[in-house]
Design an enzyme around this catalytic site. Structure first.
Site, PDB file in Angstrom:
ATOM      1  N   GLY A 161     -11.924  55.439  -9.251  1.00 24.50           N
ATOM      2  CA  GLY A 161     -11.465  54.592  -8.155  1.00 24.50           C
ATOM      3  C   GLY A 161     -12.150  54.869  -6.840  1.00 24.50           C
ATOM      4  N   GLY A 162     -12.733  56.075  -6.693  1.00 22.12           N
ATOM      5  CA  GLY A 162     -13.484  56.388  -5.490  1.00 22.12           C
ATOM      6  C   GLY A 162     -12.637  56.444  -4.233  1.00 22.12           C
ATOM      7  N   GLY A 219     -12.204  54.663  17.993  1.00 25.30           N
ATOM      8  CA  GLY A 219     -12.831  53.598  17.216  1.00 25.30           C
ATOM      9  C   GLY A 219     -11.845  52.500  16.907  1.00 25.30           C
ATOM     10  N   HIS A 279       1.988  21.606   1.255  1.00 24.75           N
ATOM     11  CA  HIS A 279       2.809  21.693   2.463  1.00 24.75           C
ATOM     12  C   HIS A 279       4.234  22.083   2.065  1.00 24.75           C
ATOM     13  CE1 HIS A 279       4.518  20.670   6.388  1.00 24.75           C
ATOM     14  NE2 HIS A 279       5.466  20.006   5.739  1.00 24.75           N
ATOM     15  N   GLU A 322     -18.189  61.116 -12.926  1.00 18.93           N
ATOM     16  CA  GLU A 322     -17.340  61.067 -11.737  1.00 18.93           C
ATOM     17  C   GLU A 322     -16.803  62.467 -11.461  1.00 18.93           C
ATOM     18  OE1 GLU A 322     -15.204  60.801  -8.622  1.00 18.93           O
ATOM     19  OE2 GLU A 322     -16.337  59.022  -9.215  1.00 18.93           O
TER      20      GLU A 322
END
Length: 494
Positions: free
Chosen positions: A39-40, A198, A463, A34
């Site tokens: 974690g990128g 975008g 609920h 890396e």
């Protein structure tokens, strides 16, 4: 002598580190290369930091409207440096946690940039630190030349190098103040005027976030709605919600150029088809469109790995490239560029390497856009289901008819189910409203197991909860609505 591993993983993002950990758990020796922090993009410049900032925006909006809940609070003021500090602290904590996980599982982590020498050998080079200027956090890069720091061999190799945002190729795209979504993290303060180019997930999230922080925001989207990949009803509701909040939305428009003017920038916009043209003033222009795979500097040709014309690596459903012992996962495959898809691909690739008969099915992939209101979906849209020849029945349930939504103070939106009327099988679920990103997990499970409308309707839901919206939509699709008036179901027959 070169160290040899059963598995070498290149890239430590949500696909790479997951693949490395799983292969190690299955008894293989594993090395992970890396070039920056584990974690990128998702953890360092994407999913996590944006969600940390979005949470700050959500708290700010809640305090601003506290009196609606019977709570009197002093004037809510944004402390942007504190927002950034909180964001960065969360990222540091999580990246440190991933590093500990890799170590605990016996994965050898090598810091540097990987380049193939041949189909089994990887050179690890020292990297040049990223610039970290106003155009974004930057990415560490390999030196132009020079010998590697070390080389390693892998009996199997997994490529998980991710992607980067596309820089705009228009006149003025290189001006100061024109940034990508990654560059937004380097903003020292909230701009007064922002044009977001975008309106898909990335652009829409940044538009909502900056608007909550006080910016005047305009979104320019070439398609007719925001988040155009979503079901058209959901996309239209989000577009209306943005307009209601005061975010200017120019759908059906494109940016033709950017100019530097006194006091900031001027963005030239034009209606699709050459119609109405105009100018939008801005201090920052944020491009949230498109990404490119990080494959150019891997020297893939030396390994014999094929890529398409855009640079994406070609893989099969077991994530194998055309070189049998080399796999590719995540954004570099050009499939769905989502962190959870990369992680699942990592699990599959590691399993295949270890002899398991696994493959990936892209038909059930949940997606979430963290706007206000949130958007989430899984499976087929109504239009796509009809195009594929299903006898489509679609029904919806508004959050305005849900007790929990009223107590929560968020009644905007709906849940919509798409099914095949002949088989009863649920084909898709689409949600816009509070907690949509959390609610989509149950429909994803239902689609994974080929659930029918009847089986979902027979499942007791707690609920009062927001999850009842998906149950009620299902009952409406069966023609048995309880908490809304009967209405004609929309259906399509091939």
């Amino acid at each position: 002598m070169e160290q040899e591993y059963d598995v070498v993983v290149i890239g430590g993002g949500p696909g790479g580190y997951v693949a490395a950990i799983r292969a190690a758990q299955l008894g293989r020796s594993v090395a992970l290369v890396e070039k920056e922090r584990p974690g990128g993009v998702c953890l360092n410049w994407g999913c996590i930091p944006t969600k940390a900032m979005l949470r700050s925006a959500e708290v700010l909006e809640t305090v601003r409207h506290a009196e609606e809940y019977g709570v009197k609070a002093p004037e809510a003021l944004l402390d942007y440096p504190a927002v950034v500090a909180r964001r960065d602290g969360i990222v540091r904590g999580l990246t440190d946690g991933i590093a500990r996980l890799l170590d605990a599982n016996g994965v050898t982590v090598l810091t540097g940039h990987a380049r193939f020498l041949d189909a089994h050998t990887v050179a690890v080079h020292d990297t040049v630190p990223p610039p970290g200027d106003e155009n974004g956090p930057g990415y560490a890069a390999p030196p132009a030349d020079g010998p590697p720091r070390t080389t390693i061999k892998g009996r199997n190799i997994v490529i998980a190098t991710g992607s980067r945002p596309v820089a705009p190729r228009i006149d003025g795209g290189d001006l100061p103040g024109v940034i990508t979504s990654d560059g937004a993290f380097g903003l020292p303060e909230v701009p007064r005027r922002v044009v977001v180019v975008g309106g898909s997930a990335i652009g829409a999230e940044w538009a909502g976030l900056l608007h909550s922080f006080g910016a005047e925001v305009t979104v320019v989207e070439i398609m007719s709605t925001l988040v155009p990949a979503e079901d058209v009803e959901i996309a239209r509701m989000l577009t209306r919600a943005f307009d209601k909040r005061g975010i200017r939305v120019l759908t059906g428009h494109t940016v033709t150029g950017i100019r530097s003017v006194l006091g900031g920038l001027s963005v030239d916009v034009e209606a699709v088809g050459g119609g109405e043209a105009g100018e939008v003033p801005a201090d920052v222009v944020l491009f949230g469109i498109g990404r490119l795979p990080n494959t150019e500097e891997l020297d893939l040709d030396r390994a014999g790995v094929a890529v398409d014309v855009r640079g994406y690596i070609l893989v099969d459903d077991q994530l194998r490239t055309d070189v049998a012992h080399i796999h590719a996962i995540g954004d570099v495959t050009g499939r769905r560029q989502l962190a959870h898809v990369a992680s699942h691909q990592g699990l599959v690739a590691a399993g295949v390497i270890c002899g398991h008969e696994e493959s990936i099915d892209y038909s059930v992939i949940p997606a979430a856009t963290f706007t206000h209101p949130e958007v989430a979906s899984v499976g087929l849209t109504e239009a796509r289901a009809a195009d594929e020849g299903h006898a489509v029945v679609a029904a919806r349930f508004p959050f305005a008819a849900l007790g929990r939504a009223h107590t929560y103070g968020a009644t905007e939106g709906m849940a919509k189910v798409v099914a095949d009327s002949r088989t009863g099988r649920v084909l898709g679920m689409h949600i816009i409203g509070p907690g949509a990103s959390e609610l989509i997990a149950a429909p994803a499970l239902a689609l994974t197991h080929d659930a029918t409308l009847a089986s979902v309707a027979a499942t007791i839901h707690a609920h009062p909860t927001l999850g009842e919206a998906t149950l009620e939509a299902t009952m409406s699709a069966l023609g048995l609505p309880v908490h809304t008036a009967p209405r004609r179901r929309r259906s399509h027959r091939p």
